[in-house]
Design a protein around this motif. Sequence first.
Motif, PDB file in Angstrom:
ATOM      1  N   GLY A 160       0.795  -1.220   0.000  1.00  0.00           N
ATOM      2  CA  GLY A 160       0.000   0.000   0.000  1.00  0.00           C
ATOM      3  C   GLY A 160       0.830   1.273   0.000  1.00  0.00           C
ATOM      4  N   ILE A 161       2.151   1.168   0.113  1.00  0.00           N
ATOM      5  CA  ILE A 161       3.014   2.355   0.056  1.00  0.00           C
ATOM      6  C   ILE A 161       3.082   2.841  -1.390  1.00  0.00           C
ATOM      7  CG2 ILE A 161       5.346   3.237   0.430  1.00  0.00           C
ATOM      8  CD1 ILE A 161       5.698   1.127   2.594  1.00  0.00           C
ATOM      9  N   PRO A 162       2.810   4.115  -1.658  1.00  0.00           N
ATOM     10  CA  PRO A 162       2.811   4.609  -3.053  1.00  0.00           C
ATOM     11  C   PRO A 162       4.181   4.459  -3.719  1.00  0.00           C
ATOM     12  CG  PRO A 162       1.763   6.185  -1.570  1.00  0.00           C
ATOM     13  CD  PRO A 162       2.411   5.164  -0.700  1.00  0.00           C
ATOM     14  N   ASP A 163       4.190   3.907  -4.920  1.00  0.00           N
ATOM     15  CA  ASP A 163       5.442   3.782  -5.669  1.00  0.00           C
ATOM     16  C   ASP A 163       6.035   5.151  -5.998  1.00  0.00           C
ATOM     17  OD1 ASP A 163       5.350   1.014  -5.680  1.00  0.00           O
ATOM     18  OD2 ASP A 163       4.139   0.929  -7.502  1.00  0.00           O
ATOM     19  N   GLU A 164       5.148   6.137  -6.183  1.00  0.00           N
ATOM     20  CA  GLU A 164       5.617   7.480  -6.529  1.00  0.00           C
ATOM     21  C   GLU A 164       6.499   8.059  -5.427  1.00  0.00           C
ATOM     22  OE1 GLU A 164       2.542   6.481  -6.544  1.00  0.00           O
ATOM     23  OE2 GLU A 164       1.998   6.432  -8.692  1.00  0.00           O
ATOM     24  N   LEU A 165       6.163   7.745  -4.170  1.00  0.00           N
ATOM     25  CA  LEU A 165       6.948   8.247  -3.041  1.00  0.00           C
ATOM     26  C   LEU A 165       8.368   7.677  -3.076  1.00  0.00           C
ATOM     27  CD1 LEU A 165       6.919   9.844  -0.347  1.00  0.00           C
ATOM     28  CD2 LEU A 165       6.150   7.747   0.769  1.00  0.00           C
ATOM     29  N   LEU A 166       8.481   6.407  -3.378  1.00  0.00           N
ATOM     30  CA  LEU A 166       9.795   5.771  -3.440  1.00  0.00           C
ATOM     31  C   LEU A 166      10.594   6.257  -4.644  1.00  0.00           C
ATOM     32  CD1 LEU A 166       8.714   2.102  -2.557  1.00  0.00           C
ATOM     33  CD2 LEU A 166       9.415   3.941  -1.013  1.00  0.00           C
TER      34      LEU A 166
END
Length: 273
Positions: A160-166
């Motif tokens: 559920g962690i956004p890929d965009e953030l990484l």
Amino acid sequence: MNPRLAKALINGLLIGATMVALFPLLWMLSVSFMPPGGASALPPPLLPKHATMSNYRELFVHAGMSRYLLNSLLVSSAITVLSLAFNLMAGYAFAKLRFAGRERLFQALIGALVIPAQVAMLPLFLLLKYIGLVNSYAGVIVPGMATVFGIFLVRQYARGIPDELLEAARIDGAGEWRIFMQIVMPLLKPIMVTLAIFSFLAAWNDFMWPLIVLTGQEHYTLPIGLASLAREHAQDSELMMAGAVVTVLPVLLLFLAMQRYYLEGLLLGSVKG
């Protein structure tokens, strides 16, 4: 049926079921304060006539329960810390990092869940014997350093962690280790609490594996120490109940204090991704 009557009936059934579930624990606590032979009367008394701490003094002064308690704390704490580290890293890697064979490897891990744990105990024992870890704390700790369930739980939540953030962090020049420590770890706090409680409870209550791998009494954990005590004092029900209280009470209080975070983490992990 009248809604109020239905509500009262449901609440009554729930209270009754709760009392049935709690009665053995409450009676165990009551018997632990009875003098020797106090629980053998007919009918068995529900409350001690003359409460005494002699059973607890016997446990800690003569029966070595303090050593078993320290062993359980050491083993359970070590397993909790190490399993958190390895399960978090592995779960995050399966959720967000791309590498060859990721899906097939994860499927193999999930497939291992259908294999009974008892089947793996013999080869695991032989392996630990070969590397010299039998009858040591490490022999109990090493097999608990990572679990398929823990990896799965973290993976489901980490998806559920956004890929965009990484990706934004990578563009800014952050390495994978820095991303994991400074970005991912704070986001995994709810599941970390759940996994820590689960790991500690499982390690504290584990009986079969420590019984197999520990041969020296100085390394016994509480469940094994209580079982060995039962062989020596089979007729002393009050002493056995005091030992059971010492074994159960710490983890029971821990779970009651942390149950909200435990259940929240399980529910979040089941719906993420």
